[in-house]
Design a protein around this motif. Structure first.
Motif, PDB file in Angstrom:
ATOM      1  N   LEU A  89       0.907  -1.138   0.000  1.00  0.00           N
ATOM      2  CA  LEU A  89       0.000   0.000   0.000  1.00  0.00           C
ATOM      3  C   LEU A  89       0.950   1.192   0.000  1.00  0.00           C
ATOM      4  O   LEU A  89       1.810   1.295   0.877  1.00  0.00           O
ATOM      5  N   VAL A  90       0.849   2.057  -1.001  1.00  0.00           N
ATOM      6  CA  VAL A  90       1.791   3.174  -1.108  1.00  0.00           C
ATOM      7  C   VAL A  90       1.052   4.503  -1.044  1.00  0.00           C
ATOM      8  O   VAL A  90       0.053   4.698  -1.743  1.00  0.00           O
ATOM      9  N   CYS A  91       1.523   5.410  -0.213  1.00  0.00           N
ATOM     10  CA  CYS A  91       0.895   6.727  -0.117  1.00  0.00           C
ATOM     11  C   CYS A  91       1.407   7.600  -1.259  1.00  0.00           C
ATOM     12  O   CYS A  91       2.622   7.794  -1.402  1.00  0.00           O
ATOM     13  N   VAL A  92       0.474   8.123  -2.059  1.00  0.00           N
ATOM     14  CA  VAL A  92       0.882   8.923  -3.212  1.00  0.00           C
ATOM     15  C   VAL A  92       1.374  10.309  -2.798  1.00  0.00           C
ATOM     16  O   VAL A  92       1.979  11.026  -3.597  1.00  0.00           O
ATOM     17  N   GLU A  93       1.122  10.700  -1.555  1.00  0.00           N
ATOM     18  CA  GLU A  93       1.564  12.014  -1.077  1.00  0.00           C
ATOM     19  C   GLU A  93       2.978  11.939  -0.506  1.00  0.00           C
ATOM     20  O   GLU A  93       3.876  12.640  -0.932  1.00  0.00           O
ATOM     21  N   CYS A  94       3.149  11.088   0.497  1.00  0.00           N
ATOM     22  CA  CYS A  94       4.430  11.083   1.206  1.00  0.00           C
ATOM     23  C   CYS A  94       5.312   9.883   0.869  1.00  0.00           C
ATOM     24  O   CYS A  94       6.454   9.809   1.314  1.00  0.00           O
ATOM     25  N   GLY A  95       4.790   8.947   0.096  1.00  0.00           N
ATOM     26  CA  GLY A  95       5.606   7.817  -0.298  1.00  0.00           C
ATOM     27  C   GLY A  95       5.700   6.699   0.726  1.00  0.00           C
ATOM     28  O   GLY A  95       6.388   5.706   0.505  1.00  0.00           O
ATOM     29  N   ILE A 127      -1.419  -1.000  -4.077  1.00  0.00           N
ATOM     30  CA  ILE A 127      -2.572  -0.128  -3.927  1.00  0.00           C
ATOM     31  C   ILE A 127      -2.030   1.262  -3.628  1.00  0.00           C
ATOM     32  O   ILE A 127      -1.220   1.427  -2.714  1.00  0.00           O
ATOM     33  N   TYR A 128      -2.407   2.241  -4.421  1.00  0.00           N
ATOM     34  CA  TYR A 128      -1.974   3.621  -4.203  1.00  0.00           C
ATOM     35  C   TYR A 128      -3.100   4.383  -3.539  1.00  0.00           C
ATOM     36  O   TYR A 128      -4.252   4.285  -3.952  1.00  0.00           O
ATOM     37  N   GLY A 129      -2.766   5.121  -2.490  1.00  0.00           N
ATOM     38  CA  GLY A 129      -3.802   5.870  -1.796  1.00  0.00           C
ATOM     39  C   GLY A 129      -3.186   6.990  -0.995  1.00  0.00           C
ATOM     40  O   GLY A 129      -2.003   7.304  -1.154  1.00  0.00           O
ATOM     41  N   ILE A 130      -4.002   7.603  -0.141  1.00  0.00           N
ATOM     42  CA  ILE A 130      -3.504   8.676   0.716  1.00  0.00           C
ATOM     43  C   ILE A 130      -3.547   8.163   2.144  1.00  0.00           C
ATOM     44  O   ILE A 130      -4.606   7.739   2.629  1.00  0.00           O
ATOM     45  N   CYS A 131      -2.406   8.164   2.782  1.00  0.00           N
ATOM     46  CA  CYS A 131      -2.325   7.580   4.119  1.00  0.00           C
ATOM     47  C   CYS A 131      -2.960   8.501   5.160  1.00  0.00           C
ATOM     48  O   CYS A 131      -3.204   9.671   4.894  1.00  0.00           O
TER      49      CYS A 131
ATOM     50  N   HIS B 123      -4.971   1.438  -8.209  1.00  0.00           N
ATOM     51  CA  HIS B 123      -4.158   0.286  -7.851  1.00  0.00           C
ATOM     52  C   HIS B 123      -3.677  -0.372  -9.119  1.00  0.00           C
ATOM     53  O   HIS B 123      -4.169  -0.088 -10.215  1.00  0.00           O
ATOM     54  N   SER B 124      -2.716  -1.233  -8.945  1.00  0.00           N
ATOM     55  CA  SER B 124      -2.127  -1.895 -10.086  1.00  0.00           C
ATOM     56  C   SER B 124      -1.851  -3.337  -9.708  1.00  0.00           C
ATOM     57  O   SER B 124      -1.122  -3.618  -8.766  1.00  0.00           O
ATOM     58  N   LEU B 125      -2.506  -4.229 -10.409  1.00  0.00           N
ATOM     59  CA  LEU B 125      -2.296  -5.654 -10.158  1.00  0.00           C
ATOM     60  C   LEU B 125      -1.877  -6.308 -11.462  1.00  0.00           C
ATOM     61  O   LEU B 125      -2.584  -6.238 -12.463  1.00  0.00           O
ATOM     62  N   THR B 126      -0.724  -6.915 -11.446  1.00  0.00           N
ATOM     63  CA  THR B 126      -0.250  -7.616 -12.636  1.00  0.00           C
ATOM     64  C   THR B 126       0.195  -9.006 -12.225  1.00  0.00           C
ATOM     65  O   THR B 126       0.978  -9.160 -11.288  1.00  0.00           O
ATOM     66  N   ILE B 127      -0.329  -9.988 -12.923  1.00  0.00           N
ATOM     67  CA  ILE B 127       0.065 -11.365 -12.674  1.00  0.00           C
ATOM     68  C   ILE B 127       1.003 -11.769 -13.803  1.00  0.00           C
ATOM     69  O   ILE B 127       0.662 -11.609 -14.972  1.00  0.00           O
ATOM     70  N   TYR B 128       2.198 -12.233 -13.455  1.00  0.00           N
ATOM     71  CA  TYR B 128       3.159 -12.666 -14.457  1.00  0.00           C
ATOM     72  C   TYR B 128       3.151 -14.187 -14.501  1.00  0.00           C
ATOM     73  O   TYR B 128       3.182 -14.842 -13.450  1.00  0.00           O
ATOM     74  N   GLY B 129       3.102 -14.731 -15.691  1.00  0.00           N
ATOM     75  CA  GLY B 129       3.072 -16.180 -15.815  1.00  0.00           C
ATOM     76  C   GLY B 129       3.513 -16.607 -17.201  1.00  0.00           C
ATOM     77  O   GLY B 129       4.018 -15.792 -17.966  1.00  0.00           O
ATOM     78  N   ILE B 130       3.295 -17.873 -17.489  1.00  0.00           N
ATOM     79  CA  ILE B 130       3.633 -18.381 -18.815  1.00  0.00           C
ATOM     80  C   ILE B 130       2.337 -18.752 -19.501  1.00  0.00           C
ATOM     81  O   ILE B 130       1.559 -19.560 -18.969  1.00  0.00           O
ATOM     82  N   CYS B 131       2.091 -18.165 -20.638  1.00  0.00           N
ATOM     83  CA  CYS B 131       0.809 -18.375 -21.316  1.00  0.00           C
ATOM     84  C   CYS B 131       0.759 -19.753 -21.968  1.00  0.00           C
ATOM     85  O   CYS B 131       1.791 -20.404 -22.144  1.00  0.00           O
TER      86      CYS B 131
END
Lengths: 136, 136
Positions: A89-95, A127-131, B123-131
């Motif tokens: 979970l990453v804060c987009v403001e303070c990192g 997940i990016y958000g504001i803490c 948010h960013s969800l990426t699943i890496y695999g072998i197709c």
DNA sequence: ATGTATGCAAAACATTTGCACCTGG
DNA sequence: CCAGGTGCAAATGTTTTGCATACAT
């Protein structure tokens, strides 16, 4: 003991590697960039080049000693692999970065890979958000 | 019609912007790098600089016209925002990208953010695999 | 006309590599 | 001793920027 960890990975026990491992272990921030580590070495008056930091981190990654993350914004962050998998979970403001484990999400990811005939290799969920501290 | 989309974003309707939008719409691959788009423009004998491609894509991202992804491996990939949010399954062998939607995962992410007092931004969800095609 | 956009070349970054020297086992 | 590791500087790949010119409204 660190040295054993290096040997097990087939890496010679050299001064740069030990120093870098120490920094990763000692830092109160679990997620460091190569530059962060390099600066930290300079502060300790170590004579280690940035290129070596990158080389060592790449080898550590291959050996499973650290994990590399590509969060939003240029550089990679490296984190000591302490065993338990987790997402971020990453804060987009303070990192600020908070780690979390969500079993249900892990399960569903496996299902998704399976449904599409993919053999799962790894995954990255951020997940990016504001803490709370940065909340208005 | 594209032009309306640009105006709505407060962007002048210029030739480079229209051409780039066209390429994003016409491509059979939904995820293109700036370089891909640039090459595509060259093939069509368009006289547009790579710097412009980057500037336009960045503006499009700010306007919500495209989404930028940082999958493993250097460059960013841009995808036309067609409305429905989805996540990605990426083949580590051939680079193929499959989109998927998993309601349960979406839900759990909201819960995780909430539990930690974060206001969710994205948010960013990426699943890496072998197709299937790359399976041994 | 006038504020935006664009093209080009140069800069800025993060990361990698070539090569001569050094070092751990 | 000698393969592997390191430092430095130079190269790389991607993205951004400065600036003079061109264009949309």
């Amino acid at each position: 003991m660190d040295k054993a960890q290096l040997k097990k990975a087939g890496l010679k026990v050299t001064l740069p590697r030990i120093k870098i491992l120490n920094i990763l272990e000692a830092s109160d921030e679990n997620h460091l960039s190569a530059e962060d580590i390099y600066k930290s070495l300079l502060l300790n008056s170590e004579q280690i080049g940035l290129a070596t930091v990158y080389r060592v981190l790449t080898q550590f990654e291959a050996a499973g000693i650290v994990n590399r993350h590509h969060f939003d914004g240029g550089q990679s962050l490296f984190e000591l692999n302490r065993g338990g998998h987790h997402d971020h979970l990453v804060c987009v403001e303070c990192g600020k970065i908070v780690e979390f484990v969500e079993e249900i999400i892990e399960e569903r990811q496996k299902s998704v890979a399976l449904e599409h005939g993919f053999t799962l290799v790894h995954h990255s969920l951020t997940i990016y958000g504001i803490c709370p501290d940065c909340q208005p």
